[in-house]
Design a protein around this motif. Structure first.
Motif, PDB file in Angstrom:
ATOM      1  N   SER A 148       0.857  -1.195   0.000  1.00 20.55           N
ATOM      2  CA  SER A 148       0.000   0.000   0.000  1.00 20.55           C
ATOM      3  C   SER A 148       0.887   1.238   0.000  1.00 20.55           C
ATOM      4  O   SER A 148       2.090   1.150   0.252  1.00 20.55           O
ATOM      5  N   CYS A 149       0.271   2.375  -0.250  1.00 20.75           N
ATOM      6  CA  CYS A 149       0.994   3.642  -0.115  1.00 20.75           C
ATOM      7  C   CYS A 149       1.333   3.862   1.361  1.00 20.75           C
ATOM      8  O   CYS A 149       2.394   4.379   1.701  1.00 20.75           O
ATOM      9  N   THR A 150       0.420   3.421   2.231  1.00 19.75           N
ATOM     10  CA  THR A 150       0.663   3.497   3.674  1.00 19.75           C
ATOM     11  C   THR A 150       1.955   2.744   4.020  1.00 19.75           C
ATOM     12  O   THR A 150       2.818   3.271   4.730  1.00 19.75           O
ATOM     13  N   PHE A 170      -4.489  12.561   3.913  1.00 27.55           N
ATOM     14  CA  PHE A 170      -4.945  11.287   4.476  1.00 27.55           C
ATOM     15  C   PHE A 170      -4.075  10.925   5.683  1.00 27.55           C
ATOM     16  O   PHE A 170      -2.909  11.301   5.738  1.00 27.55           O
ATOM     17  N   VAL A 204       2.377  16.580  -0.229  1.00 25.90           N
ATOM     18  CA  VAL A 204       1.283  15.789  -0.811  1.00 25.90           C
ATOM     19  C   VAL A 204       0.824  16.520  -2.068  1.00 25.90           C
ATOM     20  O   VAL A 204       0.483  17.700  -2.003  1.00 25.90           O
ATOM     21  N   ASP A 216       4.437  12.421  -1.195  1.00 30.22           N
ATOM     22  CA  ASP A 216       3.278  11.530  -1.114  1.00 30.22           C
ATOM     23  C   ASP A 216       2.504  11.759  -2.412  1.00 30.22           C
ATOM     24  O   ASP A 216       1.699  12.683  -2.530  1.00 30.22           O
ATOM     25  N   ALA A 261       0.448   9.667  -3.790  1.00 34.84           N
ATOM     26  CA  ALA A 261      -0.639   8.667  -3.811  1.00 34.84           C
ATOM     27  C   ALA A 261      -1.660   8.969  -4.904  1.00 34.84           C
ATOM     28  O   ALA A 261      -2.172   8.064  -5.553  1.00 34.84           O
ATOM     29  N   GLN A 262      -1.944  10.257  -5.094  1.00 35.54           N
ATOM     30  CA  GLN A 262      -3.000  10.657  -6.042  1.00 35.54           C
ATOM     31  C   GLN A 262      -2.444  11.094  -7.382  1.00 35.54           C
ATOM     32  O   GLN A 262      -3.196  11.506  -8.262  1.00 35.54           O
ATOM     33  N   SER A 282      -0.103   5.196  -4.608  1.00 32.22           N
ATOM     34  CA  SER A 282      -1.151   4.292  -4.127  1.00 32.22           C
ATOM     35  C   SER A 282      -1.882   3.661  -5.298  1.00 32.22           C
ATOM     36  O   SER A 282      -2.200   4.331  -6.277  1.00 32.22           O
ATOM     37  N   HIS A 315      -4.708   1.864  -4.425  1.00 34.14           N
ATOM     38  CA  HIS A 315      -5.983   1.583  -3.758  1.00 34.14           C
ATOM     39  C   HIS A 315      -7.101   1.784  -4.779  1.00 34.14           C
ATOM     40  O   HIS A 315      -6.955   2.582  -5.702  1.00 34.14           O
ATOM     41  N   LYS A 342      -8.116   5.155  -6.338  1.00 30.64           N
ATOM     42  CA  LYS A 342      -7.169   5.954  -7.124  1.00 30.64           C
ATOM     43  C   LYS A 342      -7.336   5.697  -8.633  1.00 30.64           C
ATOM     44  O   LYS A 342      -8.008   4.757  -9.030  1.00 30.64           O
ATOM     45  N   GLY A 376      -2.753  -1.603  -2.941  1.00 30.91           N
ATOM     46  CA  GLY A 376      -1.375  -1.710  -3.422  1.00 30.91           C
ATOM     47  C   GLY A 376      -0.694  -0.358  -3.420  1.00 30.91           C
ATOM     48  O   GLY A 376      -1.338   0.673  -3.219  1.00 30.91           O
TER      49      GLY A 376
HETATM   50  C1  LIG Z   1      -4.856   7.188  -0.749  1.00 38.82           C
HETATM   51  C2  LIG Z   1      -3.819   7.953  -0.052  1.00 38.82           C
HETATM   52  C3  LIG Z   1      -2.907   7.339   0.816  1.00 38.82           C
HETATM   53  C4  LIG Z   1      -3.010   5.898   1.240  1.00 38.82           C
HETATM   54  O1  LIG Z   1      -2.937   4.998   0.207  1.00 38.82           O
HETATM   55  P1  LIG Z   1      -3.097   3.423   0.505  1.00 38.82           P
HETATM   56  O2  LIG Z   1      -2.562   2.784  -0.741  1.00 38.82           O
HETATM   57  O3  LIG Z   1      -4.579   3.185   0.702  1.00 38.82           O
HETATM   58  O4  LIG Z   1      -2.323   3.091   1.705  1.00 38.82           O
HETATM   59  C5  LIG Z   1      -1.902   8.103   1.366  1.00 38.82           C
HETATM   60  N1  LIG Z   1      -1.790   9.412   1.093  1.00 38.82           N
HETATM   61  C6  LIG Z   1      -2.664  10.048   0.296  1.00 38.82           C
HETATM   62  C7  LIG Z   1      -2.484  11.506   0.012  1.00 38.82           C
HETATM   63  C8  LIG Z   1      -3.724   9.344  -0.296  1.00 38.82           C
HETATM   64  O5  LIG Z   1      -4.589   9.985  -1.078  1.00 38.82           O
END
Ligand SMILES: *Cc1c(COP(=O)(O)O)cnc(C)c1O
Length: 378
Positions: A57-59, A84, A129, A155, A157-158, A179, A181, A184, A191
């Motif tokens: 995951s991104c986490t 997040f 972010v 970060d 993720a997006q 991310s 997820h 996304k 993932g």
């Molecule tokens: C979705 C998101 C995460 C977490 O992503 P996961 O893959 O669900 O762990 C972290 N940071 C931001 C900014 C996100 O939008």
């Protein structure tokens, strides 16, 4: 009866199932297999980072970042509060202290002009972010990081395949996270990926994600038995997810182009109502990936408006509860100066449905509903 326009519908091509079938012939399902390498190479080639590790995951990828930076009790990490929970949680798990900085009202990204005031002797890193897949002001962030010798983590993720000037996001910071997820643009259920640009982190990141073992050296036949060499955990992405993900990655441009088209229709429509709402701002030299379409309400009561929209079967939502106002964040984090913009945005933002299954007809209905709301001041 109008059909429901769902807020999100995870994308599916026909190739996920094909890849999974292919996988069944390979007899290998854990992390680090054929599809994992395919995904990793795709990310390196398309993003331009030095290394890309497929993570659960991104986490998880953010947690690896905190381990790589040796974050320990009292270390401070600068980040926005409008994000997040995982952005902050990863560092808190190591005893670190998130220090929140307010956001820029135009992009909703960390306000670069307020970062320096938040830096102390204990600051170790700046985590930016790229909200809604729109790049932060990376030149200024790198300049500050260099001046104070801080690491930069994106970060992202997006922000898959979003760009800043001539660079793809995730190729700029020392480390970056993606991310996959299913909320996304590109997904495999759950993932993520850890992207590495500072070469000094490459070897240790592979140990950390392999439960603290030198399994990677064993696979390359550098050692004849692998063993415990550092702290770590089980952060790898299973081959099943990688097979699914690789099908999506190959469709990335198609997925993003469709989203960008829908985003632009929303943008053009709502731009005509700037006395009522503000639309997202895309800075010059930034290319986004249409991850989110949001509006900032200048007039309406947000919860009332969301109620009306959802009653009309347009599934709209809001986010985030800023971390500095959250039950845990209030006690365990600190913030620099005031958080006025974050607080204001958190009260006034709504997100509209945006995904690859939305049709032109759906968009027409969204426009019609908003025209009525705006006309009659509902
Ligand atoms: C979705 C998101 C995460 C977490 O992503 P996961 O893959 O669900 O762990 C972290 N940071 C931001 C900014 C996100 O939008």
């Amino acid at each position: 009866m109008n059909k429901n326009i769902s807020f999100n519908k995870p994308f599916i091509s026909n190739y996920e199932i094909k890849n999974i079938k292919k996988l069944l012939l390979k007899n290998y399902y854990s992390a680090g297999g054929y599809f994992s390498k395919k995904c990793s190479n795709w990310l390196k080639n398309n993003i331009g980072c030095k290394e890309a590790l497929m993570v659960n995951s991104c986490t998880g990828a953010l947690e690896i970042c905190a381990l790589l930076l040796n974050i320990r009790s009292g270390d401070q990490v600068i980040m926005p509060s409008y994000t997040f929970v995982s952005t902050a949680n990863a560092f808190v798990l190591r005893g670190g202290l998130p220090v929140f900085v307010d956001i820029d009202p135009k992009t909703l990204n960390i306000d670069v002009n307020k970062i320096e005031k938040a830096i102390t002797k204990k600051t170790k890193a700046i985590v930016v972010v790229h909200y809604a897949g729109v790049s932060c002001d990376m030149d200024l962030i790198l300049k500050i990081a260099k001046k104070y010798k801080l690491y930069v983590i994106e970060d992202a993720a997006q922000a898959i395949l979003s760009r800043y000037k001539n660079k793809t996001l995730g190729s700029i910071g020392d480390l970056a996270t993606l991310s996959f997820h299913d909320s996304k643009n590109i997904h495999c259920g759950e993932g993520g990926a850890l992207l590495i640009n500072n070469k000094k982190f490459i070897n240790r990141s592979k140990i950390i994600m392999n439960k603290g073992t030198n399994r990677n050296d064993f696979d390359k036949k550098i050692v004849n038995k692998y063993t415990w060499v550092d702290i770590g955990s089980s952060y790898g992405l299973s081959e099943i997810n990688c097979a699914f993900l690789y099908a999506q990655l190959k469709k990335t441009n198609e997925i993003i182009n469709k989203r960008l088209k829908l985003w632009k229709i929303y943008y053009d429509f709502f731009s005509k109502y700037q006395n009522i709402v503000s639309v997202p701002h895309i800075p010059p030299k930034v290319k986004h990936n249409a991850h989110i379409f949001y509006l900032i309400l200048k007039k309406y009561n947000r919860n009332l408006l969301l109620k009306i929209l959802n009653k009309k079967k347009i599934n709209s939502i809001f986010h985030y509860i800023p971390l500095h106002n959250s039950p845990y964040g209030k006690i365990n984090c600190k913030y620099s100066e005031n958080m006025n913009v974050t607080n204001m945005i958190a009260r006034k933002l709504i997100r509209l449905p945006l995904h690859n299954s939305i049709t032109n007809q759906d968009i027409l209905r969204v426009k019609k509903v908003f025209k009525k709301i705006f006309k009659y001041n509902l």
